[in-house]
Design an enzyme around this catalytic site. Sequence first.
Site, mmCIF file in Angstrom:
data_model
loop_
_atom_site.group_PDB
_atom_site.id
_atom_site.type_symbol
_atom_site.label_atom_id
_atom_site.label_comp_id
_atom_site.label_asym_id
_atom_site.label_seq_id
_atom_site.Cartn_x
_atom_site.Cartn_y
_atom_site.Cartn_z
ATOM 1 C CG ASN A 29 -1.174 -64.896 -41.646
ATOM 2 O OD1 ASN A 29 -2.049 -64.044 -41.777
ATOM 3 N ND2 ASN A 29 0.014 -64.631 -41.176
ATOM 4 C CD GLU B 31 -8.755 -72.671 -38.883
ATOM 5 O OE1 GLU B 31 -9.589 -71.776 -39.055
ATOM 6 O OE2 GLU B 31 -7.949 -72.660 -37.954
ATOM 7 N N GLY C 183 -1.033 -71.926 -41.671
ATOM 8 C CA GLY C 183 -2.448 -71.728 -41.992
ATOM 9 C C GLY C 183 -3.111 -70.807 -40.993
ATOM 10 N N GLY C 184 -4.166 -71.312 -40.322
ATOM 11 C CA GLY C 184 -4.872 -70.509 -39.341
ATOM 12 C C GLY C 184 -5.365 -69.217 -39.936
ATOM 13 C CE1 TYR D 259 -10.625 -72.138 -31.442
ATOM 14 C CE2 TYR D 259 -9.805 -72.912 -29.329
ATOM 15 C CZ TYR D 259 -9.605 -72.657 -30.677
ATOM 16 O OH TYR D 259 -8.388 -72.915 -31.235
ATOM 17 C CG ASP D 260 -14.470 -69.419 -32.926
ATOM 18 O OD1 ASP D 260 -14.509 -68.503 -32.081
ATOM 19 O OD2 ASP D 260 -13.500 -69.596 -33.685
ATOM 20 C CG MET E 259 -8.940 -75.342 -33.662
ATOM 21 S SD MET E 259 -8.666 -74.374 -35.142
ATOM 22 C CE MET E 259 -9.143 -75.544 -36.385
#
Length: 480
Positions: free
Chosen positions: A190, A230, A187-188, A297-298, A295
């Site tokens: 891609n 995600e 995933g991620g 961050y962002d 995750m």
Amino acid sequence: MVHQIPIPQAKYELLNAVIPKHSRCSRLVCLTLPLLVIGFLFLIGGIWIDVQGTLARNHQVVFREKSGTFRDAKTFAWTRRARMYAESAKENQNVDRNSTLDAMPNISPHSPSDPLVVCYYTLPRFLNASGDLRPSDLDPRICTHIIVGFASVVNSRLSPGPFPSIYTEISALKKQFPKLKTMISAGGINEIDSGFPEMVKTHANRKIFINSILNITRMYNLDGLDVDWEFPAWLGGKERERIYFVQLLQELRRAFDKSGRELILSVAVAAPAAIIDESYNVPQIAEHVDFINLMSYDYHYYVWYLPITGLNAPLYANPLEMGYSATLNVNYSAFYWISKGMPREKIVMGIPTYGHSFQLDNEQNHGIMAPAKGFGSLGEMGFTNYREVCEFIRKGGSKVFDEDSRTPYAYGKHDWVSFDDQVSVMEKVEWIKLNGFRGAMILSLNTDDWNGTCHDNETFPLTRVVANNLLSSRELPLDN
Ligand SMILES: *[C@@H]1O[C@H](CO)[C@@H](O)[C@H](O)[C@H]1NC(C)=O
Ligand SMILES: *[C@@H]1O[C@H](CO)[C@@H](O)[C@H](O)[C@H]1NC(C)=O
Ligand SMILES: *[C@@H]1O[C@H](CO)[C@@H](O)[C@H](O)[C@H]1NC(C)=O
Ligand SMILES: *[C@@H]1O[C@H](CO)[C@@H](O)[C@H](O)[C@H]1NC(C)=O
Ligand SMILES: *[C@@H]1O[C@H](CO)[C@@H](O)[C@H](O)[C@H]1NC(C)=O
Ligand SMILES: *[C@@H]1O[C@H](CO)[C@@H](O)[C@H](O)[C@H]1NC(C)=O
């Protein structure tokens, strides 16, 4: 005393005028009118939420269409999570969320007994492109796990992508360092449209997927899988995806246990509370996974509807932040996961080696929450790596360490960039140890300064700070 202050006549009259009116209003009318008003507000609120939901779904569609045609689909894919996080902030900015969590069970400060340094290595864009980090350039002593990202889910199978030799090269590092674990991430960036949603829907599809994982991990001598969907049931996703996701993890776990190999199962999970609530059944996930890669961050990223500077990965909230915005930090996300039922020894905290850049509206106004009008000139689409930030500062950019968030930012002319440096990474590692979390996850080795431009030829300076302070020499995957 209050009654001694002379009251202006006009106001006094107004007060007098109100009282008789009150007495004329019948009890029934007085009680039902406010109820009607409240009911009406609820109705409007409901319609508003509906409209917002539709907009969000439309946005997602536009977003999907765009990602197919974008100039550089890879770079665009990188921005996907940041944009989803921003979307969740937009939809929840007025939600009256309690930013104080219930008191956590007290734990005596202790370092994790078996700490992890989980490093993402992202596939080079073109196998032999100069400027790409090659497997042979890695330092396998600074990570306990290397996760190679990102493979796609295509027709319910894991597709390793065009350069499968990379997986072999990464796993070959284990010849030098037998304690190193290597994994593949599905995933991620891609994540291909409907890859996960189609695969998880039926038991038969999940079985195909699981068999492909068993095959690929054996073929490339990999130690496990990181599931990077995600996100389940998020922004137009079906609500049932939340259940399917747990079923997938349960079936993977069973297959891994039966395989006779010690395969590791991890998931990369969201940090914003709004997404966590929608996407995850936390206690059940906790049952099946070895650890989660948070995750964290962002948290802030340039988007047109929130055109202000903000920090990529603040450890703590700023005291001025209220309500939902006070939840957009690493500390809150971690404790939110605990409050939902994830044991802290399964939580691996994400630390970014990349930063987010913004273009300032006015170069005189360069603090946090300063007006911005686009991505900065650093990096691509607001994503920049640690080396670029170092060079920006070396060439005259001013660096500020924000005391509240315990992270730095830098500015110069119209550029503004939020990032992590050796000091902020060190503080995050101390916080991980103090709170008994399992370890740190690095996104990514590629965006760290791997060729040693920033600090006197020291390669991977950010990841190295994590390894040196989290792993004792006994735990370093050195085996000689
Ligand atoms: C971190 O989060 C916990 C749980 O919400 C909270 O009790 C604590 O005060 C936070 N720490 C800081 C420094 O904000
Ligand atoms: C927020 O939660 C904390 C802990 O549960 C509680 O003590 C506090 O009263 C709550 N605040 C609000 C405004 O609900
Ligand atoms: C990349 O370079 C290596 C040797 O440096 C070579 O063996 C390999 O075939 C090249 N791969 C591609 C796709 O050009
Ligand atoms: C290392 O960084 C420098 C600084 O920009 C760059 O010019 C050089 O190409 C990099 N080296 C490699 C091997 O990529
Ligand atoms: C295993 O994976 C490889 C590489 O993706 C593929 O060529 C092969 O057909 C797979 N084998 C099975 C039995 O699925
Ligand atoms: C860094 O490496 C270069 C090339 O190997 C060398 O010339 C230079 O002296 C080194 N700098 C430091 C500070 O070690």
